[in-house]
Write an enzyme that holds these catalytic residues in place. Sequence first.
Site, PDB file in Angstrom:
ATOM      1  N   TYR A 140     -10.113  88.552 -18.071  1.00 45.57           N
ATOM      2  CA  TYR A 140     -10.931  89.021 -16.923  1.00 45.57           C
ATOM      3  C   TYR A 140     -12.574  89.360 -17.221  1.00 45.57           C
ATOM      4  O   TYR A 140     -12.672  90.482 -18.529  1.00 45.57           O
ATOM      5  CB  TYR A 140     -10.184  90.312 -16.059  1.00 45.57           C
ATOM      6  CG  TYR A 140      -8.825  89.680 -15.522  1.00 45.57           C
ATOM      7  CD1 TYR A 140      -9.231  88.572 -14.025  1.00 45.57           C
ATOM      8  CD2 TYR A 140      -7.727  89.541 -16.007  1.00 45.57           C
ATOM      9  CE1 TYR A 140      -7.850  88.330 -13.492  1.00 45.57           C
ATOM     10  CE2 TYR A 140      -6.984  88.797 -15.562  1.00 45.57           C
ATOM     11  CZ  TYR A 140      -6.203  88.459 -13.678  1.00 45.57           C
ATOM     12  OH  TYR A 140      -5.546  87.560 -13.684  1.00 45.57           O
ATOM     13  N   TYR A 161      -2.715  85.219 -20.330  1.00 42.29           N
ATOM     14  CA  TYR A 161      -3.124  86.474 -21.098  1.00 42.29           C
ATOM     15  C   TYR A 161      -1.820  87.183 -21.308  1.00 42.29           C
ATOM     16  O   TYR A 161      -0.684  87.298 -20.576  1.00 42.29           O
ATOM     17  CB  TYR A 161      -3.760  86.976 -20.145  1.00 42.29           C
ATOM     18  CG  TYR A 161      -3.684  87.804 -18.585  1.00 42.29           C
ATOM     19  CD1 TYR A 161      -2.820  88.498 -18.285  1.00 42.29           C
ATOM     20  CD2 TYR A 161      -4.161  86.401 -17.526  1.00 42.29           C
ATOM     21  CE1 TYR A 161      -2.975  88.825 -16.870  1.00 42.29           C
ATOM     22  CE2 TYR A 161      -4.030  87.251 -16.075  1.00 42.29           C
ATOM     23  CZ  TYR A 161      -2.991  88.300 -16.211  1.00 42.29           C
ATOM     24  OH  TYR A 161      -2.890  88.741 -14.724  1.00 42.29           O
ATOM     25  N   ARG A 187       1.230  86.578 -18.953  1.00 37.57           N
ATOM     26  CA  ARG A 187       1.475  85.870 -17.550  1.00 37.57           C
ATOM     27  C   ARG A 187       0.964  84.949 -17.545  1.00 37.57           C
ATOM     28  O   ARG A 187       0.891  84.139 -18.180  1.00 37.57           O
ATOM     29  CB  ARG A 187       0.611  86.451 -16.900  1.00 37.57           C
ATOM     30  CG  ARG A 187       0.240  88.165 -16.640  1.00 37.57           C
ATOM     31  CD  ARG A 187       1.418  88.520 -15.519  1.00 37.57           C
ATOM     32  NE  ARG A 187       2.306  87.514 -15.072  1.00 37.57           N
ATOM     33  CZ  ARG A 187       1.662  87.884 -13.441  1.00 37.57           C
ATOM     34  NH1 ARG A 187       0.616  88.063 -13.311  1.00 37.57           N
ATOM     35  NH2 ARG A 187       1.990  86.826 -12.235  1.00 37.57           N
ATOM     36  N   HIS A 221      -3.168  81.942 -13.458  1.00 39.44           N
ATOM     37  CA  HIS A 221      -2.501  81.988 -12.287  1.00 39.44           C
ATOM     38  C   HIS A 221      -3.223  82.439 -11.464  1.00 39.44           C
ATOM     39  O   HIS A 221      -4.366  83.033 -12.127  1.00 39.44           O
ATOM     40  CB  HIS A 221      -1.349  83.399 -11.758  1.00 39.44           C
ATOM     41  CG  HIS A 221      -1.960  84.582 -12.558  1.00 39.44           C
ATOM     42  ND1 HIS A 221      -1.861  84.988 -13.533  1.00 39.44           N
ATOM     43  CD2 HIS A 221      -3.394  85.985 -12.034  1.00 39.44           C
ATOM     44  CE1 HIS A 221      -2.196  86.177 -13.911  1.00 39.44           C
ATOM     45  NE2 HIS A 221      -2.477  86.629 -12.940  1.00 39.44           N
ATOM     46  N   HIS A 263      -5.431  85.090  -8.095  1.00 36.40           N
ATOM     47  CA  HIS A 263      -4.882  85.594  -7.031  1.00 36.40           C
ATOM     48  C   HIS A 263      -6.045  85.398  -5.925  1.00 36.40           C
ATOM     49  O   HIS A 263      -6.613  85.312  -6.009  1.00 36.40           O
ATOM     50  CB  HIS A 263      -5.483  87.306  -7.891  1.00 36.40           C
ATOM     51  CG  HIS A 263      -5.052  87.729  -8.698  1.00 36.40           C
ATOM     52  ND1 HIS A 263      -3.490  88.673  -9.027  1.00 36.40           N
ATOM     53  CD2 HIS A 263      -4.985  87.622 -10.029  1.00 36.40           C
ATOM     54  CE1 HIS A 263      -3.286  88.773  -9.865  1.00 36.40           C
ATOM     55  NE2 HIS A 263      -3.785  88.319 -10.742  1.00 36.40           N
TER      56      HIS A 263
HETATM   57 FE   LIG Z   1      -3.593  88.402 -13.365  1.00 37.89          FE
END
Ligand SMILES: [Fe+2]
Lengths: 282, 186
Positions: A151, A190, A200, A203, A205
């Site tokens: 991110y 990640y 995870r 995905h 959000h």
């Molecule tokens: Fe996330």
Amino acid sequence: MTAKRSPRTADPAAGGVEPRHPARQPERQHTGMTPTQQEISAEIAARRAAYLGAGEVRHHPPRDYPPYRGSALRHPREPLVAVHDPEAAELSGPVFGATDVTELDADLTLGHTGEPIGERITVTGRVLDRDGRPVRGQLVEIWQANAAGRYAHQHDRHPAPLDPHFTGTGRCLTDDQGRYRFTTVRPGAYPWPNHTNAWRPAHIHFSLFGTAFTQRLVTQLYFPGDPLLGYDPILQSVTDDAARARLVAAYDHELSVPAWSLGYRWDIVLDGPAATWTEEDR
Amino acid sequence: MSELPTPAQTVGPFYGYALPFPGGPQIAPAGHPGTLTVHGRVYDGEGAPVPDALLEIWQPGPDGSRSGAPGSMRRDPATGGHAGRDGVVFTGFGRIATDADGNWAVRTLPPGDLPYLSVCVFARGLLHHLFTRIYLPGPETDGDPLLASLAPERRATLLAAEHGPRTLRFDIRLQGPGETVFLDFP
Ligand SMILES: [Fe+2]
């Protein structure tokens, strides 16, 4: 000495390595060993079995879901208080308009000096209420990791590369049929500190507004065929199999653009009541 | 009911560069003399501040209107950045991320026909958002039927406390002693 990039499993006592992603573990450490994936998977299976045994359909995740360790201290223990007031302010909600978005906001591959790394995708679908009516002119916001699973948030210390050509935030307004559409790159998986070897699944959000504040939804889109889906306590917190499947987008070859991008379709249904207004009242 | 709802998922830890926007906590038009500051802290079940919660406020306008208005997160079409609110329109919507100490503050005007601000709480660790209400001091709050239906110690969690001139304090406790009353809209 050259600082060596350390994967999450690196020995923290070893010299010269980065801190173990402190911002991904902002909560205090609780007593006990870090659970293994096997232990978390067993807890997930037990919760699902208990759900099936109870025989009551539940569309949303329980807020108390121990396999997701971060939920332990952040869910209320008291039952929610039901509000049946037809005059409740929550039966109306915020509105957004042309001033709140720019045309470029729906294409996450723009706005930088070059193309982001990754598999270019388009994600589209309709936003509906529980009666199947399109939610028109409402705000859809998304955010995601880049193709490497990082991110553009300074607390994200996953040692995967940042992409100078990708930030990973987008927004748009739904059209008259309730449709939204984003162009982006497929996010990477990640690691996270829930348990040993926790990853995870890829995905995106999503944040959505309906015609009432009661219909507010924040959720995550997942990708079909991702081998991590079954291991992830956040997705698996939705213990109803059919409800969980509704979080997985469909690959739609008709949406793929020749020599340009792959297409995914994901329709979203907002829960919760709204004021019984007619369209003319709005 | 013909459609089945899409399940909620946690907002996670990394919404901070996507969802908050400049002017998010400033619902009141700039410099309005009736501006009310409501502030507080979000706590977890061990009483620790929650530094990664996101609060949203929705409320009727000072005239009682519930239609809201666009312009909460106006954009600058030239730069693609945020232009901020226009300082005139009352949109009724605010969004505030808690800071590193779990604190938040919103500046708004009291709603015209109701004694409360509606709140939606998101956080890492919270799989499904929570609704609550900030009740403002006054006779309407004293006569509110929802509040009257709650035990006194539970009711107290929904009451904003005077905390200086035109300033109110409202803490949110996600769990444990003094746990905030959270609402469901079936
Ligand atoms: Fe996330």
